[in-house]
Structures are given as structure tokens and as C-alpha cells.
Write a protein that holds these residues in place. Structure first.
Motif, short mmCIF file in Angstrom:
data_model
loop_
_atom_site.label_atom_id
_atom_site.label_comp_id
_atom_site.label_asym_id
_atom_site.label_seq_id
_atom_site.Cartn_x
_atom_site.Cartn_y
_atom_site.Cartn_z
N TRP A 140 -36.69 16.39 66.65
CA TRP A 140 -35.82 17.25 65.86
C TRP A 140 -34.70 16.49 65.12
CZ3 TRP A 140 -38.17 21.62 65.42
CH2 TRP A 140 -38.89 22.15 66.49
N VAL A 424 -41.25 30.17 61.59
CA VAL A 424 -41.56 30.00 63.00
C VAL A 424 -42.71 29.01 63.12
CG1 VAL A 424 -40.80 32.34 63.54
CG2 VAL A 424 -43.22 31.92 63.10
N LYS A 425 -42.86 28.45 64.30
CA LYS A 425 -43.93 27.50 64.57
C LYS A 425 -44.71 27.99 65.78
CE LYS A 425 -42.96 23.35 66.15
NZ LYS A 425 -42.54 21.93 66.20
N GLU A 427 -47.62 27.29 68.71
CA GLU A 427 -48.24 26.22 69.48
C GLU A 427 -49.19 26.82 70.51
OE1 GLU A 427 -45.31 23.79 71.28
OE2 GLU A 427 -44.59 22.90 69.41
N GLU A 432 -49.37 22.11 68.00
CA GLU A 432 -49.03 23.00 66.90
C GLU A 432 -50.29 23.53 66.22
OE1 GLU A 432 -46.36 23.07 62.79
OE2 GLU A 432 -46.41 21.29 64.07
N LYS A 466 -47.22 29.69 72.32
CA LYS A 466 -45.77 29.66 72.23
C LYS A 466 -45.36 29.77 70.76
CE LYS A 466 -43.64 26.79 74.90
NZ LYS A 466 -43.08 25.53 75.46
N LYS A 468 -41.98 29.29 68.30
CA LYS A 468 -40.68 28.60 68.33
C LYS A 468 -39.91 28.90 67.05
CE LYS A 468 -41.71 24.56 71.23
NZ LYS A 468 -41.72 23.06 71.24
N THR A 469 -38.60 29.11 67.22
CA THR A 469 -37.67 29.14 66.10
C THR A 469 -36.58 28.11 66.38
OG1 THR A 469 -36.21 30.81 67.10
CG2 THR A 469 -38.12 31.61 65.85
N ASN A 470 -35.65 27.97 65.45
CA ASN A 470 -34.57 27.01 65.69
C ASN A 470 -33.54 27.55 66.66
OD1 ASN A 470 -33.40 28.99 64.13
ND2 ASN A 470 -32.70 27.62 62.51
N GLU A 473 -37.48 30.35 71.86
CA GLU A 473 -38.93 30.31 71.91
C GLU A 473 -39.41 31.38 72.88
OE1 GLU A 473 -39.73 26.94 75.33
OE2 GLU A 473 -39.53 26.25 73.26
N SER A 474 -40.69 31.74 72.76
CA SER A 474 -41.31 32.74 73.64
C SER A 474 -42.74 32.31 73.92
CB SER A 474 -41.27 34.13 72.99
OG SER A 474 -41.93 35.08 73.81
#
Length: 1211
Positions: A140, A424-425, A427, A432, A466, A468-470, A473-474
Motif C-alpha cells: 500500500w 473495491v477489490k 479477492e 485478487e 473477501k 476490500k476498501t480503503n 474489508e468483509s
């Protein structure tokens, strides 16, 4: 003619890897050789020709890496290159270690001290806006904020080739620069990235020239070339970013020119020549060199207009407000504020303030549009700053939910974030996910909702997903199960006569499932008499004109499933035989009796069919009994000799029991066997010649009862231990194991934890989310099937014990007690901290004794009632829902005995100088001290002990308090404190000053009068209030009105001159004395008044020249070229100023359009707007605005392009 090998390395050893050439799959064979060894995969190309120069790709799961192979002919050279030179991009002349791995990681090796340049090239032919490039180290860390001495970022643009070049320069590489790097390129909906590893070896060479840091780099690595153009080849991904893996290293020979003193050249050159000089002498870090050059020059003169300028940069969170402030030298000067070179006008969001010498610009409700450069202008000087608007972190409002689906179904994982349009990302198991060519994964965005869609789920899609945001995550788990085939209608036994038709029919749940028919284990083939059909979910076997050889067991087996459906075809043949003699009846069974070997087992719900062969003449009567109760009686009567047919009389009991009698067989059938049908069945056959009996033991087995309610024994950070009791009834078969499911309290989906039966009644469930409430349930499994689920357990929350308390130490020890202190654990976890448990044990024993009953919520404790002289070890543990943490223990045992400690007074800093209080205030002086045993405390004032009536004293073991409820002037003086233990003492003194309002000044008199001035003189007051007189307040009053006005405030002298008095008025004067407390209660007033005499003065009014405010028109904001879509209203705006107000005329292609209905002209406070209603392509052209008044005229024009609407494309 040579060979090349590309190698790729994956994270998982069993990953499936696919190689492609020009987007077409490559198979091993011929000139391509594909090998795999664990997590290493390679592609070898033999006997390379020019036709092999293509774009290749390696695909592993959702990751795809492209690379290019270039083929060149080797030409003989007279002076061959040194062996250390490396090949250019795509020329693979060595083994595969130089090829990029499949995960897109290039490994680069350099020596410490070298200069390194990474270059990214972006083809921008099809881009409307400049692409954004970001460099990262690790996962990051954005390197844009790390620019400085060793790291510099550059960018250039070639207008001829329309290629952007982005460079990251590392100067004098160090060992700690090694690591994983990433470059990301984005432009609207296009994105691509490339990863590479940097390894730094050894030390840099000694004796480097300081200017070498600014010369051209010694090693340039061309990292990537990005093509944003939309591909015209149908085999390529249109509009996708493509980082070709052109990883190359090339050495640049150092210039052999004589060393030139660049510092001297730059210091004597004008600023406009700096870039030219830097280019000539190979200086890339011009900015850094100019910074050093600036330090070498003399300091510039300070700004004359600004006392304090703007900071270089400001940062504010989106939605917040920020105030920019400058301090100017002249408080009456006017300032201008500019944003990106345009003057800012005061609005509701932009507020200008002027307070003295300070000038403020306040920006309310900052948005991304406010991220700009701001400038404050005063006259000819200006100061600039940059404002960075930081977006707040995007949080996840609605988490993902675990899902369990059947194979082939569509899966949608949905979450909701706090802001619309956020990135959002996704995974899967830490990898990813991207939109690949097979369209396995699709990403949907609807406002704040983000959905991951998986089409046609398979077993490979199981795992943890999963998002992810900045800002968070969930995670959710996806399980994919094979579909279970259900039987809606089973085939039934048939009894048919000759020449009749026999039809076996069954219905299953899946209409796509095919099957095979068998007769006595042999596959049945369709012919003229046998017809096999499959329509929807129904499968049929039809046999026309049944023959005796068609009798047998028929079975239907669905393809891909391990079960079958069976039935029997009985052929009924009618014969007339005359048997003059009688045979006694006989039952022919292979197994009879009540042993386990002779037991017939039937599954509950299935059909129980007892087919008993019998003989006897005449046909015997059959009686079926269970125990002593007659369940069913079937009679078979033989007609008198000479007849040609048999007559049967059939009956039915309870609707489920059927008995059918044929020649040689008696069939007893129970439809849907139940548990109470279990027992000993007896069959009795009788005829006039005798009788025979047989017993058949029937056992009905079923799925077990559900287990008892599970109990949660313990919980961990992401796990729990659950136990349960076996079911009360095992269904007649031993329990094979158990299947467990869990569910989040707020969810409705149950997730299966094991697919194979678990044999024990205690299970540890893992992979749960800490802090989320769950509940469990259990199924029992035997050889028949699975029971109903048990009742759900009580809800529980997986939590981990806290870490141990930190900083445990001994604060105090006495003969019978000890005081311990500690700090909270570093890691608390999701559960709240319930408290701390303190325990101790004697040295040499292992028995830990609780210091108190229960827990304490404080981080200190006094353990009392201890034995003097004992050596004790103490420990503290933190408790939460999961139980106790690891203990924090003292380094060594402590002896319970009070230690002598010298007395010491810790005088607060505020008491080391005189303490000033007003009369009537409360004095509360707290002075801590130390000493053991408890010291004796004595207070005195001016050498005399304090009396309780004068002041109150309160003492404790650690401090003393001097308290005066209401102070008076007599309380001023020196207070002495003495702390004594036996013959050892410590002293301190406190100075207390009680102050009051001063008295009035004395002897105020008028000394002199002249013109409009009066001279006054007075003496200081007798009572100064026990503190210094800081000044005087002089006031005057007109004797007619007696309204007092202040002439001087905080005046220090005892004489003054009062000026600017009005002639013809009579004045009196008074003076107040001022000290630290305030004004004196009474003033000192003059006894006599002063009259100001009138004098003859002729007033001459000044003459003024009338100012001409007229101004010619001037456009302050021009028209901007625009491109709009046909059918949507468009506006053109500009602003103009001029006095008097100018007349405005609009033109299109130099034609006046003032009176045309299609156009609407607006003017508000100098802002001119032309509104074009629903323009069409004909409305495009050059628009001009002309402003005219008596002082002159001005024009401004722009181009308007009207585009036809484009058809929407399906995503």
C-alpha cells in the motif's frame, strides 16, 4: 534458430496453468514443450523462427500475465560486446531465469550505490484524458509521498507519437530499498498494473563525486510499455490495458567529456537557461540541484507586503472546512485570492475575512473540485499554496454473507459501502479477482452496492471471498455441493398376462439426467417390442406382447448417481391341469427361523415385499400372522376338476398391507414400512392334505433421531468447541458420524462444516469471524441416511483471550500489604474486558491464592492481610468472555516488609514562585511528599505554628493540604513546611500574596490650560492593594451632561495632557488607579472645572475633483470551447465588466441571434449565459458575444460541437 524457455511460479503447487499465443491456447507437442514441477511451470519453444515473434500469455486462476517475444538475426561483429551485456527486451538467448514469472513478478538485481530508473510508457492515442500512474512499494505504500534525495518521479509527453513516459528514479540504491514494487496505470474505466522485485547487493564504490548524484543514471530498466489503444484484432481484448512484459536492462556508457563545474555555470546563468544547461550536461535531477544552488546564494530580502505567508501545502478531509490565513504588512491593503489562476468571488462556500493585518479565506464543505493551487496577491507580490482534499475512507456498511449453493447455480456475493462510486477489490483465498476472458467472474456496481457474480458455480469456486476498501474489508465463505437426485415416483412391480403390455415408469427431479434399464443385470436394448423413452423428468420402459421370457427383475440406473430403482415383472400364465392326487402344502424358503442370518431388513418408508414360494394340491389356503394377531388372510380355492381357470379372492388390511396369491407364490406386501411393522411374521399354508408353517423375522431400519441440543464448551479467536449427546434412537443401525452446521445470528443461511460424517461427539469449528454471534446444530448419520437437525445451540461469539497485562510492578510495600500496578493489555479483542484477577503464592510452592474474591476493574490493587517476612510471587491475568489471559508475573518474589525511605517534598512548579490570590478567594495548596514510615508534617507562618482558626491543614500518607476558605490581607506571607522521620527531615517554603483593589489617587489638580489642551497632575494612592500599581484611567466629562469618557487607559505616569477639547465647553476630570485586581472603587476628581475659550477660526472646505468611473467593456472570463450531445440543452457562459453597463449581443457564425426563439440570453451581475435549447448538429459553429458601451467594446468567441447520441453498449 535458438530455443527459449519461459518459466512461471505460482503460489499453490496444484494450480492449473494455461499458456497462450495471440490469445489462442498452446498444447504441448511439436515445437512447444510444456512442463510442470510443483509450483514451477515452464514453456519451451524450439527452433525459433520469425513467425514465433508474437504476444504470449500465461494464465493461472484469475491472474493473467502477457509478455512479448521478439526474434532478431545475429549479425557478426568485429568487436563483440562484453559478456556482461544483457539482451534487449524479447531476445531470449539464455536460459529461462530471465523470463518473467507467471504472477507478473520480475526479479531485478543491482549493487548498492547504483542509480536505477524504472520507465513506464503509455500509448494515449485513444485516451481523452491524461492517464494516472502510481508507484507503490509493498502492498500500500504510495511512493509519491516519499520523493526526495533518493527517489524522484518524472513524466514527459511526446506529441508526435502520443506516448506518455513515466519514470521512477532511485539514486544511490541502498540495501533497504530492496523489496516488491508495483506500478498502476488508470484512465477512466481502464486499468492495468505490473509487479517487480528489486534486490540490492553489496556496497557502492568509494570516491564518488557529489555531482554524480545528478548525472545521467548508470543503469536504466525499461519496465513496461502500456497500450491503451482499442485493438482492431478480434482475438484481442478490445479497450483493455496491456502491460507487455518488456523487461530489459541496458547499460548507458558514462560520458568521457572533461569534468565541468556545473555549479559555476548555473550560478552565472539566467533562470530561463537552467533546463538547457541541464540537458547539455546530462543532469536529470535539476530540481535537487537548484535547491542546493539556492542555499549557496545569499538570502533574498524579506517580503515587504507579507509578514506571514501561506504554508506550502494544506490538507483537508472531504466535506470539512479549511481556513487559509496570511498576515500583511499594511492592514488597509486589499488582497485578491486566486484558484488555479482564476479570481475567486465571495459566495456561500468561499468567505473572505479581514481582521487587522490578518486576511482569511474560508472554504466550506470542501469537495474534490477544491483540490487546487491557491494564490494570495497583494500589489505586485503573491504567495501560493496547494490544497489537497482527502477523501474519507470508504467503509463497508453491509457485510458479505456465507453461501452454500448447488453445482451449476449462479452465485451473487453482495455488499454495501458507505459512498457511491467507490472502488473495491475482490479477492478469493488472498488472490485478487479480475474479469478474465472466460467471464467466470463479473463485477456489478449499483450505487453503494457491489456484487460479485459467479456463473455456473463448480467445486473449484469453493473458498473464502473477501471484498476490500480503503477503510475496511468483509469476508464470506462459499460452499458448492453436488446436486442430489430426488425420486418423485419409483417403478412398481407388475403382473401381466401373455400378449399384454407392461409399462415401467419412474420420475426423477432433474430432467437432464439420463439413465439405463437393466433386466436381471443385463442392459435392455430397444427393439420392435421394447420401447425406451425419456420425456422431461419421466423415464419409461414399455414391453409389448409380454412373453414368459420377459419375466424378471428390472432396474433403472440414473447416469452419474450411485443408486437404482428396481421392480419385478411377473408373467401370469393360465393353465388347466388335472391332478387326481393330493399333495400336502409345502413352504420353500432358503432361510427360516429367528436368527440374524434369516432376518429381512427393510428401510422405513420403502416397500416390504415377502415373496414365499409354496406348493400343494389342491391349492392351499394361506394365513399370515404377526405374533398371535392375524394380519391378512388370503384364500386360494381350486375349482372342481374339469375347470380351466383359477379363482383368487384378494383382501386388504389398513390400506397399506396387500396379499397376492399366484400359482406357486404367495406375496405379502406392506407399502411404506414403518417402525412398528418390525417383528416376526408367520405364514401358514393349509389344504385337505395337510399344512406347513414358516417364520420370517423382519427388521425395519430408519434414519436416527436428531441428536440432543449441542453445547458450546469453549470459544477462541476464530473457533469454538461444541459437544452434544447421541440421539435417543439410532434407527436400528449404528451411528456412522455427525454433520455440523453453523449460522450467523443475523443471517438465514446455514453453512455445513463437514461433508464426511464426523465420528466423535466433540468438534472444534474454525474459520469464524471474531466478534460475530453464531449458533450451531447437528445431524446424526447412519447407514440409512441423515436425521433431522438438532435444536440450535445457544448463541455464542468467537473471541480470544486478551494478551497479558503489561508493566506489572510493585508500587509500595508495608509490613502487611503490598500495592501492585499494571497497564491494560495491548490486545483486547472483540469481547469487552471483564476485569483482572490477582493471585499470589509463597516461594517454593505451586498453590496460587486469589488476592480477592472475583475480579477488579482497576489497574492497581492493595493486597492486605499478608504475613510480615513472607516471600511471595504475584501474577495478574486479564479476563474476558473467552477466559483468562496469559499471566503477567513479577520478575522475582517480593519480601513483605516495609522499607525505610527518606522524607522528600515534591514541591509543585507553580508553588516555587509567589502564589497570588485575591481577597475572598479560597486557597487550597496540595503538596505531595514521600517517606516511610509515615512522616510527621508541620506547617508554620513567619516562624510561628499555624493555628486551626487561621488556616486548616489536612495530612495523608502521600501529601499535605493547606486550606484557607476565605482569604484576607493578613494571610499574606511565607509558609514553611517540614516533613520529618525520626532525625531526618526535608523542608519547603511557599510565598502567599493576598491582593485587593487599590485606593484612589491623591491630589488631582489642573496644572495648565492652553488652546484645546489641559495639563493634569496627581499623586499615587496611599493603599496600592498589596501589589504594584500598573496604571491609571483618566476620564473627562462635559459639565452640562456629566457623561464620562475615557481619555487614557493603563496610563503609567502621574501627569498627562488632555487634548482635542471642544471650545466653548466646560470640563471636569477624574482618575482611577489600577492594579492586578482592577480599578479602585473611588476616583480622585478635580475640584475645579476648566472652560475652553472660543477663538476666531475661518473654515475653508477642501476642493475635490470629480472622479471619472467610466470603463470600457472587458471580458473577465472568456467563452470555452464545448462539445455537447444532440437533444440535451447546452449553455455557454462568460463574464464581462464595464461602466456604464454595456449592451450585449450574441452572434452565431457572425449572424445576430438575439431575436431567435431557439436561444435564451441571460445576464446576472455581469455573468452572461446563452442557453441553446435541444441543439442539433446544425447548431454547431462559432458563437461570439459582443459587449458595447460609450467607452469602447470587447468581443469573445468559442466553438460549439454538437455530437449525435451514441447507442448504449451492453456490459
Amino acid at each position: 534458430g535458438s530455443s527459449v524457455v519461459f518459466e512461471a511460479e505460482t503460489e499453490k503447487p496444484d494450480a492449473k496453468v494455461k499458456w497462450q499465443c495471440n490469445s489462442k491456447d498452446i498444447a504441448s507437442g511439436g515445437k512447444y514443450v510444456i512442463t510442470s514441477d510443483g509450483n514451477k511451470h515452464s514453456l519451451a519453444i524450439k527452433a525459433i523462427t520469425k513467425e514465433d515473434a508474437n504476444v504470449y500469455a500465461v494464465i493461472a486462476g484469475g491472474s493473467k500475465v502477457k509478455f512479448e517475444l521478439k526474434v532478431s538475426e545475429v549479425k557478426p561483429e568485429e568487436n563483440p560486446a562484453p559478456p556482461a551485456a544483457e539482451p534487449a527486451s524479447g531476445e531470449h538467448t539464455g536460459p529461462a531465469q530471465d523470463a518473467p514469472p507467471a504472477e507478473g513478478d520480475a526479479k531485478l538485481f543491482f549493487c548498492a550505490g547504483e542509480n536505477i530508473t524504472f520507465v513506464a510508457k503509455v500509448n494515449a492515442e485513444s485516451l481523452l484524458k491524461k492517464p494516472t500512474v502510481k508507484w507503490f512499494k509493498g502492498k500500500w505504500m504510495d511512493l509519491a509521498s516519499k520523493s526526495g534525495k533518493h527517489l524522484q518521479l518524472k513524466e514527459t509527453y511526446d506529441r508526435n507519437t502520443k506516448v506518455y513516459t513515466f519514470e521512477m528514479q532511485i539514486i544511490e540504491a541502498k540495501a533497504n530499498f530492496a523489496g516488491a514494487y508495483r506500478c498502476e496505470v488508470a484512465s477512466r474505466n481502464k486499468f492495468d498494473s505490473c509487479n517487480f522485485d528489486l534486490t540490492v547487493h553489496g556496497e557502492a564504490a568509494e570516491g564518488l563525486d557529489i555531482r554524480a548524484a545528478f548525472r545521467r543514471t548508470q543503469l536504466v530498466v525499461l519496465l513496461m510499455c502500456c497500450d491503451f489503444c482499442s485493438s482492431t484484432d478480434g482475438n484481442e481484448d478490445s479497450g483493455e490495458l496491456d502491460f507487455s512484459a518488456l523487461l530489459r536492462k541496458r547499460a548507458v556508457q558514462a560520458s568521457s567529456d572533461p569534468d565541468v563545474d556545473v555549479w559555476k555555470i548555473l550560478s552565472g546563468a539566467p533562470a530561463s537557461e537552467y533546463e538547457k544547461i541541464a540537458f547539455q550536461h546530462g543532469i536529470t535531477d535539476l530540481r535537487g540541484m537548484l535547491k542546493r544552488l539556492k542555499k549557496m546564494k545569499k538570502e533574498e530580502k524579506k517580503s515587504e507586503a507579507f509578514l506571514k505567508k501561506l504554508d506550502p501545502a494544506y490538507q483537508v478531509t472531504k466535506g470539512q472546512k479549511i481556513k487559509l490565513a496570511v498576515e500583511v504588512a499594511n492592514e488597509d491593503v486589499e488582497v485578491k485570492w486566486l484558484k488555479n489562476g482564476q479570481e475567486i468571488q465571495p459566495t456561500g462556500r468561499y468567505i473572505f475575512e479581514s481582521v487587522g493585518n490578518m486576511r482569511y479565506l474560508t472554504i466550506n464543505n470542501c469537495s474534490l473540485a477544491d483540490d487546487a493551487a491557491y494564490c494570495c496577491i497583494v500589489g505586485e507580490e503573491k504567495c501560493t499554496t496547494e490544497l489537497f482534499v482527502k477523501e474519507p475512507p470508504v467503509t463497508i456498511v453491509k457485510n458479505l454473507e456465507d453461501q452454500m449453493v448447488m453445482k451449476g447455480e449462479r452465485v451473487e456475493l453482495e455488499c454495501e459501502v458507505s459512498e457511491e462510486g467507490a472502488n473495491v477489490k475482490w479477492e478469493k483465498d488472498g488472490v485478487e479477482l479480475t474479469r478474465d476472458e472466460s467471464f467466470k467472474y463479473r463485477f456489478k456496481k449499483d450505487g453503494c452496492k457491489h456484487v460479485l457474480i459467479i456463473n455456473d458455480a463448480s467445486k473449484e469456486d469453493c473458498g473464502h471471498y473477501k471484498v476490500k476498501t480503503n477503510g475496511g474489508e468483509s469476508m464470506a465463505e462459499l460452499l458448492v455441493q453436488e446436486k442430489e437426485l430426488e425420486v418423485y415416483q419409483s417403478i412398481a412391480d407388475l403382473t401381466v398376462k401373455a400378449k399384454d403390455q407392461a409399462v415401467f415408469k419412474c420420475e426423477v427431479s432433474d430432467e437432464n439426467v439420463k439413465g439405463t434399464w437393466y433386466k436381471n443385470g443385463v442392459e435392455v436394448k430397444a427393439d420392435a417390442r421394447i420401447n425406451i423413452t425419456h420425456i422431461g423428468r419421466i423415464h419409461k420402459l414399455t414391453i409389448d406382447e409380454v412373453k414368459p421370457e420377459d419375466e424378471g427383475d428390472y432396474t433403472f440406473v440414473p447416469d452419474g448417481y450411485a443408486f437404482n430403482l428396481s421392480a419385478k415383472l411377473n408373467f401370469l400364465e393360465v393353465k388347466i391341469d388335472f391332478v387326481p392326487r393330493q399333495d400336502p402344502p409345502k413352504i420353500h424358503l432358503d432361510c427360516m427361523g429367528r436368527t440374524s442370518e434369516s432376518t429381512i431388513i427393510v428401510v422405513a418408508g420403502n416397500k416390504l415385499r415377502l415373496d414365499v414360494p409354496i406348493t400343494g394340491d389342491p391349492a392351499p389356503t394361506v394365513i399370515w400372522t404377526k405374533g398371535e394377531k392375524v394380519k391378512q388372510i388370503r384364500s386360494l380355492t381350486l375349482l372342481t376338476p374339469g375347470t380351466t381357470s383359477w379363482t383368487t379372492s384378494n383382501g386388504e388390511v389398513n390400506g397399506r398391507v396387500h396379499v397376492e396369491t399366484t400359482k406357486g407364490h404367495c406375496i405379502f406386501t406392506i407399502e411404506g414400512a414403518e417402525r412398528q411393522d418390525e417383528g416376526i411374521y408367520s405364514v401358514v399354508v393349509r389344504n385337505p392334505a395337510g399344512e406347513d408353517t414358516a417364520d420370517i423375522n423382519v427388521k425395519v431400519v430408519d434414519v436416527p433421531d436428531p441428536p440432543q441440543t449441542p453445547t458450546i464448551v469453549s470459544v477462541g479467536e476464530d473457533s469454538c468447541v461444541v459437544t452434544w449427546e447421541p440421539p435417543l434412537f439410532d434407527g436400528g443401525q449404528p451411528i456412522i458420524g455427525y454433520v455440523l452446521e453453523r449460522k450467523k445470528i443475523k443471517s438465514y443461511r446455514w453453512m455445513r462444516l463437514n461433508f464426511d460424517p464426523y465420528p466423535r461427539t466433540t468438534y472444534e469449528a474454525r474459520r469464524m469471524i471474531e466478534g460475530v454471534a453464531y449458533e450451531m446444530r447437528v445431524y446424526a448419520v447412519n447407514s440409512i441416511g441423515m436425521s433431522r437437525h438438532s435444536p440450535a445451540s445457544k448463541s455464542f461469539v468467537p473471541v480470544a483471550p486478551t494478551s497479558e497485562p503489561i508493566g506489572l510492578c510493585v508500587d509500595d510495600v508495608s509490613d502487611t500489604s503490598i500495592t501492585l500496578k499494571w497497564r491494560r493489555p495491548e490486545k483486547i479483542g472483540a469481547a469487552e474486558l471483564e476485569g483482572y484477577g490477582v493471585e499470589y503464592c509463597k516461594e517454593g510452592t505451586d498453590e496460587w491464592i486469589p488476592a480477592i474474591d472475583g475480579l477488579t476493574d482497576r489497574t492497581s490493587m492493595i493486597v492486605k492481610n499478608l504475613t510480615t517476612g513472607d516471600k511471595l510471587q504475584f501474577r495478574v491475568r486479564a479476563y474476558n468472555m473467552a477466559g483468562p489471559s496469559a499471566p503477567a508475573t513479577l520478575a522475582q518474589p517480593v519480601t513483605i516488609r516495609e522499607i525505610m525511605q527518606r522524607p522528600k517534598i515534591w514541591l509543585p512548579r507553580i508553588l516555587r514562585q509567589t502564589l497570588i490570590k485575591k481577597v475572598g478567594d479560597t486557597v487550597n495548596i496540595v503538596i505531595p511528599f514521600q517517606g516511610k514510615p509515615r512522616p510527621k508534617v508541620t506547617w508554620s507562618k513567619d516562624g510561628e505554628p499555624l493555628s486551626p482558626q487561621f488556616a486548616s491543614v489536612r495530612n495523608s500518607e502521600v501529601d499535605t493540604i493547606l486550606f484557607i476558605r476565605k482569604t484576607e490581607r493578613k494571610h499574606s506571607g511565607q509558609y514553611d513546611l517540614q516533613v520529618q522521620i525520626e532525625n531526618v527531615e526535608d523542608t519547603a517554603k511557599v510565598m502567599l500574596q493576598i491582593v485587593d483593589l487599590p485606593g484612589p489617587p491623591e491630589a488631582l489638580k489642573i496644572v495648565d490650560i492652553w488652546g484645546f489642551n489641559v495639563a493634569l497632575e496627581w499623586k499615587p494612592p496611599k493603599d496600592n492593594g498589596n501589589c504594584e500599581i500598573v496604571g491609571y484611567n483618566i476620564q473627562k466629562a462635559d459639565k452640562k451632561t456629566m457623561e464620562w469618557y475615557t481619555v487614557y487607559e493603563q496610563y503609567r505616569r502621574t501627569n498627562c495632557v488632555v487634548s482635542d477639547l471642544i471650545m466653548g465647553n466646560e470640563y471636569v476630570f477624574r482618575v482611577f488607579s489600577i492594579n492586578l485586581v482592577g480599578f479602585s472603587t473611588e476616583p480622585c476628581q478635580t475640584k475645579d472645572s476648566v472652560y475652553i475659550q472660543k477663538t476666531g477660526i475661518v473654515y475653508k472646505p477642501p476642493s475635490y475633483k470629480e472622479h471619472d468611473f467610466s470603463e470600457a467593456p472587458k471580458f473577465t472570463h472568456p467563452l470555452m470551447n464545448r462539445s455537447v450531445i444532440a437533444g440535451y440543452n447546452a449553455t455557454l457562459s462568460c463574464s464581462v465588466r464595464g461602466i456604464p453597463k454595456p449592451k450585449v449581443t450574441w452572434y452565431k457564425n457572425k449572424m445576430d441571434i438575439t431575436h431567435e426563439a431557439k436561444y435564451r440570453m441571460l445576464s446576472k451581475q455581469g455573468v452572461l449565459t446563452l442557453e441553446i435549447r435541444k441543439p442539433c448538429p446544425f447548431d454547431g459553429g462559432v458563437y461570439m458575444c459582443k459587449a458595447v458601451n460609450d467607452s469602447g467594446e470587447d468581443i469573445v468567441e468559442c466553438k460549439l460541437e454538437v455530437r449525435p447520441p451514441q447507442a448504449s453498449r451492453c456490459g
